[in-house]
Design an enzyme around this catalytic site. Structure first.
Site, mmCIF file in Angstrom:
data_model
loop_
_atom_site.group_PDB
_atom_site.id
_atom_site.type_symbol
_atom_site.label_atom_id
_atom_site.label_comp_id
_atom_site.label_asym_id
_atom_site.label_seq_id
_atom_site.Cartn_x
_atom_site.Cartn_y
_atom_site.Cartn_z
ATOM 1 N N HIS A 1 -6.409 -6.868 -0.836
ATOM 2 C CA HIS A 1 -6.438 -5.570 -0.993
ATOM 3 C C HIS A 1 -5.670 -5.110 -2.373
ATOM 4 O O HIS A 1 -4.757 -5.472 -2.376
ATOM 5 C CB HIS A 1 -6.139 -4.918 0.333
ATOM 6 C CG HIS A 1 -6.610 -5.297 1.624
ATOM 7 N ND1 HIS A 1 -6.385 -6.059 2.524
ATOM 8 C CD2 HIS A 1 -7.842 -4.734 2.061
ATOM 9 C CE1 HIS A 1 -7.189 -6.258 3.458
ATOM 10 N NE2 HIS A 1 -8.296 -5.491 3.336
ATOM 11 N N ASP B 1 -5.073 -12.797 2.919
ATOM 12 C CA ASP B 1 -6.077 -12.474 3.554
ATOM 13 C C ASP B 1 -7.300 -12.495 2.782
ATOM 14 O O ASP B 1 -8.510 -12.186 3.363
ATOM 15 C CB ASP B 1 -5.998 -10.721 4.112
ATOM 16 C CG ASP B 1 -5.372 -9.979 3.039
ATOM 17 O OD1 ASP B 1 -5.065 -10.533 1.843
ATOM 18 O OD2 ASP B 1 -5.338 -8.800 3.310
ATOM 19 N N HIS C 1 0.957 -1.121 -0.094
ATOM 20 C CA HIS C 1 0.173 0.160 0.075
ATOM 21 C C HIS C 1 0.823 1.299 -0.107
ATOM 22 O O HIS C 1 0.277 2.277 -0.208
ATOM 23 C CB HIS C 1 -0.834 0.069 0.936
ATOM 24 C CG HIS C 1 -2.105 -0.953 1.233
ATOM 25 N ND1 HIS C 1 -2.861 -1.174 0.050
ATOM 26 C CD2 HIS C 1 -2.233 -2.091 2.008
ATOM 27 C CE1 HIS C 1 -3.663 -2.073 0.218
ATOM 28 N NE2 HIS C 1 -3.464 -2.660 1.527
ATOM 29 N N ASP D 1 -3.057 -10.481 -2.621
ATOM 30 C CA ASP D 1 -3.587 -9.988 -1.430
ATOM 31 C C ASP D 1 -5.010 -9.578 -1.827
ATOM 32 O O ASP D 1 -5.391 -9.090 -2.724
ATOM 33 C CB ASP D 1 -2.723 -8.854 -0.994
ATOM 34 C CG ASP D 1 -3.176 -8.333 0.286
ATOM 35 O OD1 ASP D 1 -2.580 -8.551 1.191
ATOM 36 O OD2 ASP D 1 -4.298 -7.797 0.607
#
Length: 309
Positions: A165, A244, A126, A163
Site C-alpha cells: 500500500h 503484504d 498511512h 509495503d
C-alpha cells in the site's frame, strides 16, 4: 554487536477485534518463527520506550496529537476511521511503536547496534501529519526521522517503503523536505487511493500493476530506487517494511516471494554500507498472512544481521 530487535508486550494489547487483519497474531507469528529457527537468541532484545509528545510533534500537528490523546482513557473500542480501531490499550501500543523507532535511531547512532528492526504495531506509514488512517495512529518512521534530524548531524536521509500500500502519510509529511528521499513501490490503483507523484530527485514512488510479480518489483528497485539512492548518497536509511505484497497474502494482488524480500534488503544494505556506515532502522508495516509474514521477516532480519547468502 548484532541487530537490535525492538518491541514491547504493550503492542500485543492493541485489540482490533475479531476478524481484523491487523492483529496481535502477526507479532506472535514472527516471534514463533524466530524461536523455531533459533534466530531469536542471536538478536539484541530491547524494550520499546513510550514516544514523547515532543517526538510526535516532529511528524504531526499538535491538533492531531491532541485528537488521538483525547480518545483515552476509554473503556470500550472505537473507530478512528473505517479501518482503524482504538481499544483502551491502543494509545500505549501506538506510543511504543513510535518510541521503538526513536530508540532504534539512538542505538544505531550511539553504536550500540549496527542496525535495528522494530517489531511493533500499530503500523505507521498511512498516518499523515494531521490524521490517523489505515490501521495507523502515528507515523512511526516519520517520528524516528524527526528525532534523527533534531538530535544528530545527519543531512541526507532515505526512507524506503516496500509495503503493497502506498505510504501516503510518509510522502505527505516529507514532500517538501530537501533532506529526505522517499522511495516506494506499491500496488496501484489500490488503497489509500492517493495521488501518484511524478518521479523526482527525492520522490521515487513506483506504482505496480495488480498483476506484478518478482520481475516487475525488482525492476522498479533496480531501475528507479538504486540510481536515485546513488545520486542522493543517504547518511541514514529507514525502512517501512511491509510484507503484504507476498503472493500468499490476500490483502493485495501483487505476487512477491520470500526471496524478493531478502533480495531487496540485500540491495538496501549495500547502499547503507556504501554511504551510511550501515546505519539502518527498519519498522514493521503490513503483512497479514502469518506464515509468509514470519518467513519474510526472518529473511529480512538475516540480511540485517549479515547472514544472507
Amino acid at each position: 554487536m548484532t541487530t537490535a530487535l525492538i518491541s514491547h508486550d504493550d503492542c500485543l494489547a492493541h485489540d482490533t477485534g475479531i476478524g481484523h487483519p491487523e492483529n496481535a497474531g502477526r507479532i506472535r507469528a514472527i516471534n514463533d518463527r524466530l524461536m523455531q529457527t533459533q534466530l531469536f537468541d542471536w538478536l539484541a532484545h530491547v524494550d520499546a520506550p513510550l514516544a514523547t509528545r515532543e517526538a510526535l510533534l516532529r511528524a504531526h500537528t499538535p491538533e492531531h496529537v491532541d485528537k488521538v490523546f483525547s480518545l483515552f482513557p476509554r473503556e470500550d473500542s472505537t473507530y478512528l476511521d473505517p479501518d482503524t480501531v482504538a481499544c483502551p490499550q491502543s494509545l500505549t501500543a501506538a506510543l511504543r511503536a513510535a518510541g521503538a523507532v526513536v530508540e532504534g535511531v539512538d542505538r544505531v547512532m550511539r553504536g550500540d547496534n549496527p542496525n535495528a528492526f522494530c517489531l511493533v504495531r500499530p503500523p505507521g506509514h498511512h498516518a499523515e501529519s494531521d490524521k490517523p488512517m489505515g490501521f495507523c495512529f502515528f507515523n512511526n518512521v516519520a517520528v524516528g526521522v524527526g528525532h534523527l534530524l533534531k538530535n544528530y548531524p545527519v543531512e541526507r536521509i532515505a526512507v524506503l517503503d516496500f509495503d503493497v500500500h502506498q505510504g501516503n502519510g510518509t510522502e505527505e509529511i516529507f514532500l517538501d523536505d530537501e533532506r529526505i528521499i522517499f522511495c516506494s513501490t506499491y500496488q496501484h490503483p489500490f488503497y489509500p487511493h492517493s495521488p501518484v507523484y511524478p518521479e523526482t530527485y527525492r520522490q521515487v514512488s513506483i506504482p505496480l500493476d495488480a498483476t506484478a510479480k518478482s520481475e516487475e518489483f525488482r525492476a522498479a528497485v533496480t531501475d528507479h530506487w538504486l540510481p536515485a539512492l546513488e545520486r542522493f548518497e543517504p547518511e541514514f536509511i529507514f525502512i517501512s517494511a511491509g510484507f503484504d505484497a507476498h503472493r500468499d497474502d490476500d490483502m493485495s494482488s501483487v505476487s512477491l516471494t520470500d526471496a524478493d524480500y531478502q533480495w531487496v534488503t540485500e540491495k538496501i544494505m549495500a547502499v547503507a554500507e556504501k554511504y551510511a556506515g550501515g546505519r539502518v532502522v527498519s519498522s514493521l508495516e503490513g503483512g497479514y498472512e502469518y506464515r509468509s509474514l514470519a518467513r519474510s521477516v526472518e529473511r529480512h532480519l538475516r540480511v540485517l544481521m549479515g547472514q544472507q547468502g
